[in-house]
Design an enzyme around this catalytic site. Structure first.
Site, PDB file in Angstrom:
ATOM      1  N   TYR A 144     -40.363  51.371  45.291  1.00  0.00           N
ATOM      2  CA  TYR A 144     -39.952  50.796  46.564  1.00  0.00           C
ATOM      3  C   TYR A 144     -38.438  50.606  46.519  1.00  0.00           C
ATOM      4  O   TYR A 144     -37.916  50.036  45.553  1.00  0.00           O
ATOM      5  CB  TYR A 144     -40.658  49.454  46.787  1.00  0.00           C
ATOM      6  CG  TYR A 144     -40.252  48.717  48.046  1.00  0.00           C
ATOM      7  CD1 TYR A 144     -39.451  47.573  47.982  1.00  0.00           C
ATOM      8  CD2 TYR A 144     -40.680  49.142  49.299  1.00  0.00           C
ATOM      9  CE1 TYR A 144     -39.091  46.887  49.129  1.00  0.00           C
ATOM     10  CE2 TYR A 144     -40.315  48.455  50.457  1.00  0.00           C
ATOM     11  CZ  TYR A 144     -39.524  47.326  50.357  1.00  0.00           C
ATOM     12  OH  TYR A 144     -39.170  46.656  51.493  1.00  0.00           O
ATOM     13  N   ASP A 239     -32.026  52.642  41.113  1.00  0.00           N
ATOM     14  CA  ASP A 239     -32.188  51.471  41.967  1.00  0.00           C
ATOM     15  C   ASP A 239     -32.481  50.274  41.058  1.00  0.00           C
ATOM     16  O   ASP A 239     -33.606  50.074  40.613  1.00  0.00           O
ATOM     17  CB  ASP A 239     -33.332  51.699  42.969  1.00  0.00           C
ATOM     18  CG  ASP A 239     -33.536  50.474  43.842  1.00  0.00           C
ATOM     19  OD1 ASP A 239     -34.376  50.536  44.766  1.00  0.00           O
ATOM     20  OD2 ASP A 239     -32.866  49.441  43.605  1.00  0.00           O
ATOM     21  N   LYS A 267     -30.622  41.079  44.751  1.00  0.00           N
ATOM     22  CA  LYS A 267     -31.301  39.943  44.090  1.00  0.00           C
ATOM     23  C   LYS A 267     -30.364  39.085  43.239  1.00  0.00           C
ATOM     24  O   LYS A 267     -29.558  38.328  43.764  1.00  0.00           O
ATOM     25  CB  LYS A 267     -32.500  40.470  43.302  1.00  0.00           C
ATOM     26  CG  LYS A 267     -33.561  41.129  44.215  1.00  0.00           C
ATOM     27  CD  LYS A 267     -34.764  41.607  43.449  1.00  0.00           C
ATOM     28  CE  LYS A 267     -35.661  42.479  44.295  1.00  0.00           C
ATOM     29  NZ  LYS A 267     -36.558  41.726  45.167  1.00  0.00           N
TER      30      LYS A 267
END
Ligand code: KE4
Length: 432
Positions: A144, A239, A267
């Site tokens: 994702y 990623d 994050k």
């Protein structure tokens, strides 16, 4: 334990917010029951609107690696507040942030700040396409990369949790430029590359996948991607929105010793504030506007208050390598406890673990890609989730999410979680 206030808030929320939440996985759809509305958090604990306390293993899906309400980060934000929240002009903190990231992340020579992981990955893909003049990208099933159209093809995280990995609204035109391969399947990648000579702009991968539950790269997989990309002039994008600053100061690329061309971050980089970033080789990053032709922009990019939080977080991690030793020790202690507990119960469920990330899969199959992750019994996981919640332990509300540890977890906390897990497994399995 009653949750009256959460339930009332949820009923109100559903009147004006789709599904009552601002991000789908928070809705508890995969685990049943109604979501808890969280009022505050401190250290390793969340406190809901009814005053219930939960020992938690989500940490806002990764950012709160030092635990909640860390004094250094809160102080940095307090100091930034009197100077206004946003100028829409360059600031000193953005320079300091770029210098710090370039010093911490091996692949980063230049970096652009954005406001979410999705913005970072969308921008990185556009940059790779602009830099190479090619159109197609390769991503991996179950990975994702945020909700950008190009990525909602065989996507993980909330997309699989909702059971709709290919989202309506993604056009055929977009989908045909996204090729997918099974995670850990280098041969499948080589077949795609050979079938699309000179037309693959980028391969984007979670170097350690956390969005189908935690799935580790097999030996040689990342190295093989590196070699294929170098040989074919394809931009390799790691990623590291989840793994960045978590698996090591320099992320998975430092820990696993493979350097991509571009890295996307999020994050932890914001310390809990909305921050994302993408960065990498100077020659590629200088293709980004205003110095290059590939356009990307953002009103709140490099926001001064968010930068204050992010700087405090990264400076702490940069100055305290013992944080990573503590995360390793806590991760080992928790996972060893889980393994002993499964053994005592005669259960052979799969646990994947690296550093401060782990997943307990309700399957006896080794889990090394999307297909094997999907052999998990998600109904059983849902019952386990609720049994743990009843015992005051708050997990990610989906089998297809990694758990995240923080340095706020003590040995006593670890013992509490292991005991709660043992009791929960007994409740849902052995006594069923
Ligand atoms: P955001 O746009 O949510 O900041 O980042 C998207 C993203 C990109 N890349 C990776 C590897 C990610 O894990 C994410 C977001 N992770 C999910 C948790 N699996 C965020 C939680 C949510 O969607 O509510």
């Amino acid at each position: 334990m009653h949750t009256t206030n959460s339930q009332q808030l949820f009923d109100r929320a559903k009147q004006f917010i789709p599904g009552g939440v601002n991000s789908p996985v928070r809705a508890f759809r995969a685990v049943g029951g109604k979501p808890l509305f969280i009022k505050s958090a401190k250290g390793a604990y969340l406190y809901d609107e009814d005053g219930n306390a939960y020992l938690e293993l989500i940490n806002s899906w990764g950012p709160m690696v030092l635990g909640h309400a860390h004094e250094e980060i809160e102080q940095a934000v307090r100091e930034a507040l009197p100077d206004s929240f946003s100028f829409g002009a360059p600031t000193r903190r953005e320079v300091e942030m770029a210098e710090l990231i370039a010093g911490m992340v091996p692949s980063v020579e230049k970096v652009r700040m954005v406001s979410s992981g999705t913005e970072a990955t969308m921008s990185a893909i556009r940059l790779a396409r602009g830099f190479t003049g090619r159109e197609k990208i390769i991503k991996f099933e179950g990975c994702y990369h945020g909700h950008g159209d190009s990525f909602l093809i065989a996507a993980g995280s909330g997309a699989i949790t909702m059971g709709v990995p290919d989202s309506p609204g993604v056009t055929v035109g977009v989908a045909r430029d996204t090729l997918t391969a099974p995670f850990n399947d280098l041969a499948a990648v080589k077949t795609l590359v050979d079938a699309n000579p000179g037309n693959i702009a980028a391969i984007i991968v979670e170097p350690v996948a956390g969005n189908m539950g935690l799935v580790l790269p097999v030996k040689g997989f990342l190295e093989g991607l590196r070699e294929v990309c170098t040989r074919h002039g394809i931009v390799l994008i790691f990623d590291e929105v989840m793994t960045g600053f978590r698996l090591a100061k320099g992320g998975a690329q430092e820990r696993l010793g493979v350097t991509p061309d571009l890295t996307t971050l999020g994050k932890i980089i914001g310390g809990g504030m909305p921050v994302g970033a993408y960065g990498g080789k100077r020659e590629i990053m200088d293709f980004i506007s205003p110095v290059g032709p590939v356009y990307q922009a953002g009103t709140l990019s490099g926001n001064p208050v968010a930068m204050a939080a992010g700087l405090a977080m990264l400076r702490h991690l940069d100055a305290h390598p013992e944080v990573y030793q503590k995360l390793e020790r806590t991760g080992d202690a928790l996972v060893n406890g889980y393994r002993e507990s499964l053994q005592k119960l005669g259960l052979n469920y799969t646990i994947n673990h690296i550093g401060s990330m782990f997943s307990l899969f309700f399957t006896e199959q080794p889990v090394y890609d999307f297909a094997t992750a999907k052999t998990s019994d998600t109904g059983l996981f849902g019952r386990y989730f609720q049994a743990m919640l009843k015992r005051g332990v708050y997990l990610a509300p989906s089998q297809y999410e990694s758990l995240f540890l923080s340095t706020a977890l003590t040995e006593r906390h670890v013992e509490t979680i292991i005991r709660a897990s043992q009791e929960s497994l007994e409740e849902i399995l052995v006594k069923a």
